[in-house]
Design an enzyme around this catalytic site. Structure first.
Site, PDB file in Angstrom:
ATOM      1  N   GLU A 222     -19.586 -18.192  -3.758  1.00 34.05           N
ATOM      2  CA  GLU A 222     -21.021 -17.158  -4.719  1.00 34.05           C
ATOM      3  C   GLU A 222     -21.396 -16.611  -3.852  1.00 34.05           C
ATOM      4  OE1 GLU A 222     -20.321 -16.461  -7.681  1.00 34.05           O
ATOM      5  OE2 GLU A 222     -19.160 -18.386  -8.635  1.00 34.05           O
ATOM      6  N   CYS A 256     -29.032 -11.045  -6.542  1.00 37.38           N
ATOM      7  CA  CYS A 256     -26.729 -10.540  -5.792  1.00 37.38           C
ATOM      8  C   CYS A 256     -26.848  -9.441  -6.259  1.00 37.38           C
ATOM      9  CB  CYS A 256     -26.624 -11.729  -5.636  1.00 37.38           C
ATOM     10  SG  CYS A 256     -26.067 -12.774  -7.187  1.00 37.38           S
TER      11      CYS A 256
END
Ligand code: NAD
Length: 478
Positions: A222, A256
Site C-alpha cells: 500500500e 496517502c
C-alpha cells in the site's frame, strides 16, 4: 519455507523466536472457528473503544498536535466500522463457495475453500498509525491468521501503546508487536511470512518486496504517489473547493490519498483561488494554537515541505500562503500554513515528489483530454478525484485514467466504503484490502474438485479407442 535463504540478523533472534512460535501454534491449532475469530475481533473493538481517549493523546503527542476530531474520524471510526462490517459478513466470507465445473466435467462438483495462510506480517507507517495497523490486523485475524505487526518508529508513543494494548489482548503466538526503526523493519521483512502487507513509501516498498522475494512471500504493498484532482468545466466550485480543502488539510496533508495537485480549466482559476482562501479561513480561522489544525510529524518532514515552497518561490511560481490571522508559526510547533502554488513548472520538486503536506499546486488545462494526458504521462496514482456533473465526461476520465481508486464529486471517501477494494496500482501499490477484499488477501483460496460416483474421466483413460475419440470430438468441439 527455505531456511537457507533467510538471513536473520543476529540482533533479532527474539523476532525469529516469535515467528517460530506463531508458526508452531498455527500448525498445532489449525484454522480458528468463526466463534473464535468473532471473539477476537469483538475484544479488539472493545479495547480500542475503551482506549480511544488515550490513543488520541498518544497520537497527538507524537505529531506535536494531531486534532482529536481527526483521530476520531480517521483512526477510531474506520477501525470500528471495519470490525462491525467484518463481524456481520464473516460467516458468508468463510463459507466454502460452490462453483460449477462446466458441462465437460459434469457431474462432478467444485468448491473454493478459504483457508488462513498462516503467519502474516504487517508493516505500518506513521501518518494514520492506528488505522493502518489495526484495519489490516482485523482482516488478517478475520481470515484466521497469526499476526506480527511492526508499527512506525516515527510515532513511538502510539507504537508502544499498540504493543501494550495488543499484548494485553492476545498471546504473542497469536498477535505480536515488534517496535523499532528501519533496521528492525528490514529484518522483519526478511521473516518467511505467509503474507506480508506493507504500507508506506514507494521507495521502501521496493526494498520490502525484494526482501519478501527471498522467501517467495506474497506481498500487498500500500504505497503513495501524487493523486490528481481534476475539476471539470461544469464542476460546482463552492462544494468542490470545500471537499478539496478538507481532503488536502486533514492531517495537514499527511494522507496517502490526499489530493496532491489540482488540474482546472483556465477560466476558473481566479474563482478557485478566491474560494480556496475563503474556505481555509472558514475551516481554520487561526492556525498556531488551533487544535483542529495538525502539525507536521517531525522536523524532517516540516523542512522537506517548507523547502518545496521555497523552491517554487525561487523559481518564480505564484505562491499564496493562507494564514488567516497572519500569525507567526514557530518552527517548534511544526505547523505549516496552507499554501497554494499556481502553475508550478513540472521540473520543481513539488511536481515530482508526493507532497504529503498542506501545499496545493494548481495547474490549468485547456481541454479535458489535456488533463487526462497529463495524468497518464505520470506514474499511476493511488487515488484520482473528478468533479463535474456531466456523466459522459466523468466516465471518460474514469475510463481513460488508471488509478488505485477514485472518488467523484468528493475526496477521500472511496477509502471509507467497506465494499470497495482499497489499494494502488504500479508504483502506488500492489493488491488491496478492506472488507471482503482484506479477508481474501489474507486467505488461501483452495480450489477443490469433488469427483462424483459416476466418473466420466474414465472414458479418457488408456487404452485409447473409439469411445475416447467420441469423447475428444465432444471436448474439442468449436
Ligand atoms: P516509510 O516507508 O518511511 O515507513 C513505513 C514503515 O516501514 C515504518 O514502519 C518503517 O519503520 C518501515 N521501514 C523503513 N525502512 C524499512 C525497510 N528497509 N524494510 C522494511 N521496513 C522498513 O513510510 P512513511 O514515511 O512512514 O509513510 C509515508 C508514505 O506512505 C507516503 O508515501 C504515503 O503515501 C504512504 N502511505 C500509503 C498508504 C496507503 O494506504 N496506500 C497509507 C499511508 C501512507
Amino acid at each position: 519455507m527455505n531456511e537457507m535463504l533467510v538471513k536473520i540478523p543476529a540482533a533479532v533472534p527474539e523476532m525469529r523466536a516469535v515467528f517460530d512460535a506463531q508458526r508452531a501454534a498455527f500448525l498445532r491449532a489449525g484454522a480458528p472457528s468463526l466463534q473464535e475469530r468473532r471473539t477476537d475481533l469483538t475484544k479488539l473493538g472493545e479495547a480500542i473503544k475503551q482506549s480511544a481517549g488515550r490513543l488520541a493523546e498518544a497520537i497527538s503527542a507524537d505529531f506535536g498536535n494531531r486534532s482529536r476530531h481527526e483521530t476520531a474520524l480517521g483512526e477510531i471510526m474506520p477501525v470500528q466500522s471495519a470490525i462491525r462490517h467484518t463481524l456481520r459478513h464473516l460467516p458468508g466470507w468463510m463459507r466454502p463457495k460452490r462453483v460449477s465445473v462446466g458441462l465437460e466435467l459434469m457431474p462432478a462438483g467444485a468448491r473454493i475453500l478459504y483457508q488462513p495462510v498462516g503467519v502474516v506480517g504487517i508493516i505500518s507507517p506513521w501518518n494514520y498509525p492506528l488505522n493502518l495497523s489495526i484495519v489490516p490486523l482485523i482482516a488478517a485475524l478475520a481470515a484466521g491468521n497469526r499476526v506480527m505487526l511492526k508499527p512506525s518508529e516515527l510515532t513511538p508513543r502510539t507504537s508502544d501503546f499498540l504493543a501494550e494494548l495488543l499484548g494485553g489482548l492476545f498471546p504473542s503466538d497469536k498477535v505480536a508487536t515488534v517496535v523499532g526503526g528501519p533496521d528492525t523493519g528490514q529484518a522483519f521483512a526478511r521473516l518467511p511470512f505467509d503474507h506480508l502487507l506493507y504500507t508506506g513509501s514507494t521507495a521502501v516498498g521496493r526494498l520490502v518486496m525484494q526482501a519478501a522475494a527471498e522467501n517467495l512471500t506474497p506481498v500487498t504493498l500500500e504505497l503513495g504517489g501524487k493523486s490528481p484532482c481534476i475539476l471539470g468545466e461544469d464542476a460546482s466550485l463552492p462544494g468542490a473547493v470545500e471537499s478539496i480543502v478538507y481532503g488536502k488539510l486533514v492531517n495537514a496533508g499527511q494522507t496517502c490519498i490526499a489530493p496532491d495537485y489540482v488540474l482546472l480549466p483556465e477560466p476558473r482559476l481566479d474563482e478557485f483561488i478566491t474560494l480556496t482562501v475563503d474556505t481555509v479561513e472558514k475551516f481554520y480561522p487561526t492556525l498556531a494554537g488551533n487544535p483542529d489544525y495538525t502539525s507536521m510529524v517531525n522536523d524532517r518532514h516540516y523542512r522537506r515541505v517548507a523547502q518545496y515552497i521555497a523552491e517554487a518561490k525561487a523559481n518564480g511560481a505564484r505562491v499564496i500562503e493562507i494564514n488567516p490571522k497572519r500569525e507567526t508559526l514557530p518552527a517548534e510547533g511544526r505547523k505549516l500554513a496552507p499554501t497554494l502554488v499556481i502553475e508550478p513548472g513540472d521540473n520543481l520538486s513539488i511536481m515530482r515528489d508526493e507532497i504529503f503536506g498542506p501545499v496545493l499546486p494548481v495547474k490549468n488545462y485547456r481541454s479535458l483530454d489535456q488533463a487526462i494526458d497529463y495524468v497518464n504521462a505520470h506514474p499511476r496514482p493511488l487515488a484520482l478525484y473528478y468533479f463535474g456533473t456531466d456523466q459522459a465526461k466523468r466516465d471518460k476520465v474514469l475510463r481513460k485514467t488508471v488509478s488505485g481508486g477514485a472518488s467523484v464529486n468528493t475526496t477521500l471517501f472511496h477509502f471509507a466504503a467497506e465494499n470497495l477494494p482499497f489499494g494502488g496500482i504500479g508504483p502506488s501499490g500492489i493488491g488491496a484490502y478492506h472488507g471482503e477484499f482484506g479477508f481474501q488477501t489474507f486467505s488461501h483460496r483452495k480450489g477443490v474438485f469433488l469427483q462424483s460416483r459416476f466418473n466420466a474421466a474414465r472414458f479418457l483413460y488408456p487404452p485409447f479407442g473409439r469411445i475416447t475419440d467420441l469423447m475428444l470430438k465432444f471436448l474439442t468441439r468449436g
